[in-house]
Enzyme design. Structure first.
Site, PDB file in Angstrom:
ATOM      1  N   GLY A 238       0.801  -1.211   0.000  1.00 32.89           N
ATOM      2  CA  GLY A 238       0.000   0.000   0.000  1.00 32.89           C
ATOM      3  C   GLY A 238       0.834   1.262   0.000  1.00 32.89           C
ATOM      4  O   GLY A 238       2.012   1.241  -0.350  1.00 32.89           O
ATOM      5  N   ALA A 239       0.205   2.395   0.383  1.00 37.08           N
ATOM      6  CA  ALA A 239       0.838   3.718   0.266  1.00 37.08           C
ATOM      7  C   ALA A 239       1.374   3.877  -1.154  1.00 37.08           C
ATOM      8  O   ALA A 239       2.540   4.190  -1.369  1.00 37.08           O
ATOM      9  CB  ALA A 239       1.928   3.905   1.317  1.00 37.08           C
ATOM     10  N   LEU A 240       0.508   3.634  -2.121  1.00 42.15           N
ATOM     11  CA  LEU A 240       0.921   3.487  -3.514  1.00 42.15           C
ATOM     12  C   LEU A 240       1.329   4.818  -4.134  1.00 42.15           C
ATOM     13  O   LEU A 240       0.746   5.863  -3.878  1.00 42.15           O
ATOM     14  CB  LEU A 240      -0.213   2.861  -4.323  1.00 42.15           C
TER      15      LEU A 240
ATOM     16  N   ALA B 193       3.664   6.427  -7.929  1.00 45.05           N
ATOM     17  CA  ALA B 193       3.819   6.202  -9.369  1.00 45.05           C
ATOM     18  C   ALA B 193       4.676   4.979  -9.686  1.00 45.05           C
ATOM     19  O   ALA B 193       4.521   4.360 -10.743  1.00 45.05           O
ATOM     20  CB  ALA B 193       4.411   7.446 -10.034  1.00 45.05           C
ATOM     21  N   GLY B 194       5.581   4.619  -8.776  1.00 40.77           N
ATOM     22  CA  GLY B 194       6.381   3.417  -8.987  1.00 40.77           C
ATOM     23  C   GLY B 194       5.507   2.173  -8.995  1.00 40.77           C
ATOM     24  O   GLY B 194       5.613   1.323  -9.889  1.00 40.77           O
ATOM     25  N   HIS B 195       4.623   2.065  -8.008  1.00 37.45           N
ATOM     26  CA  HIS B 195       3.687   0.940  -7.985  1.00 37.45           C
ATOM     27  C   HIS B 195       2.795   0.955  -9.229  1.00 37.45           C
ATOM     28  O   HIS B 195       2.535  -0.091  -9.829  1.00 37.45           O
ATOM     29  CB  HIS B 195       2.765   1.027  -6.755  1.00 37.45           C
TER      30      HIS B 195
ATOM     31  N   ARG C 106       8.217   5.390   1.934  1.00 39.41           N
ATOM     32  CA  ARG C 106       8.863   5.996   3.113  1.00 39.41           C
ATOM     33  C   ARG C 106       9.217   7.473   2.891  1.00 39.41           C
ATOM     34  O   ARG C 106       9.516   8.180   3.857  1.00 39.41           O
ATOM     35  CB  ARG C 106      10.136   5.226   3.474  1.00 39.41           C
TER      36      ARG C 106
END
Length: 284
Positions: free
Chosen positions: A31-33, A35-37, A189
């Site tokens: 979670g805490a998505l 643009a990389g995800h 993070r």
């Protein structure tokens, strides 16, 4: 997009897709998505008939209870992002759903897990193997997608697939790091960085990129020293380790000639009190 909360719902959705001869792309996340995800999701969408995204902050891979407690949880925003990206199913279980009983499995992850993050975060990779093996078993993916920022983790997951077997030719797809305009690798993070630390953090990638040119005329040891000294000279940055490794085995190189493939430089550094990781490929 359908939200699945239970393992049975996930198994049923996956079995239905398989029964229809559809390929399944799985993007495991905590979670805490960002643009990389979403770049992983977009690739999964292009390459598969059905896309599953799991959102689960896995407690067994945290060796620091405070880190687990402070890990950002943004389910509503995450669902909006992946729904817009065309995801078919979001698997968002509780801890009790994943671990009705303690998972006592210990994986023989071998040399890929014995260096760098392995000793720095005892139990971390075993926890990763515990959750990812379960997701692979339940979701029955054709392909699973992981970001190269967690470079060592990909090697660990490939090792887990190799020793566990039974995943029906599953393809592990590694995808390039997505960065901010100033070079900072995207990470959940990053939101914890103070304003000053956020200003300093792009220096990590900047020095890594500089070291690729430096390495052309210098030894492995000199290159490691260059990166470490350059970053440690900044008051807000402290290198925990910098290692130049064989990208398959994760074993540290003594000389450039030790590796027939392009070596990978892997770094962990504290920026303020936030632990960041990054990596870069060398042209040797």
């Amino acid at each position: 997009m359908e939200i699945l909360r239970t393992v049975d719902e996930l198994k049923t959705a996956a079995a239905n897709a398989v029964a229809q001869g559809k390929s399944i792309g799985l993007v495991p996340t905590m979670g805490a998505l960002h643009a990389g995800h979403l770049s992983l999701v977009e690739r999964a969408r292009r390459e598969n008939d059905v896309v599953f995204v799991s959102i689960f902050v896995n407690p067994t891979q945290f060796n620091n209870p405070e880190d687990l407690k402070t890990y950002p949880r943004t389910e509503e925003a995450d669902c909006a992002k992946i729904s817009d990206a065309g995801v078919d199913f979001a698997f968002i279980p509780s801890v009790e759903e994943i671990y009705p009983e303690e998972d006592t499995r210990v994986f023989d992850l071998g040399e890929v897990a014995a260096v760098m993050e392995g000793p720095m975060r005892p139990g971390h990779f075993n926890g990763v193997a515990q959750i990812v093996s379960r997701l692979f078993e339940w979701a029955r993916p054709t392909r699973a997608y992981f970001g190269e920022k967690d470079f060592q983790q990909i090697a660990v997951i490939r090792r887990m697939v190799e020793i566990e077997g039974g995943f029906n030719g599953l393809e592990i797809v590694d995808c390039p790091i997505v960065r901010e305009e100033d070079g900072l690798a995207l990470s959940s993070r990053n939101v914890r960085l103070s304003a000053d630390a956020r200003m300093a953090a792009p220096l990590i990638h900047k020095i890594l990129a500089k070291s690729v040119n430096f390495a052309k005329d210098h030894s492995v040891a000199d290159t490691i020293r260059f990166v470490t000294e350059e970053l440690d000279s900044h008051p807000l940055i402290k290198v925990e380790y910098y290692s130049i490794v064989n990208p398959l085995t994760m074993q540290p190189l003594q000389s450039w000639g030790d590796c027939k493939m392009a070596p990978q430089g892997c770094i962990t550094a504290y920026c303020g009190d936030v632990r960041l990781i990054d990596n870069i490929k060398y042209n040797h």
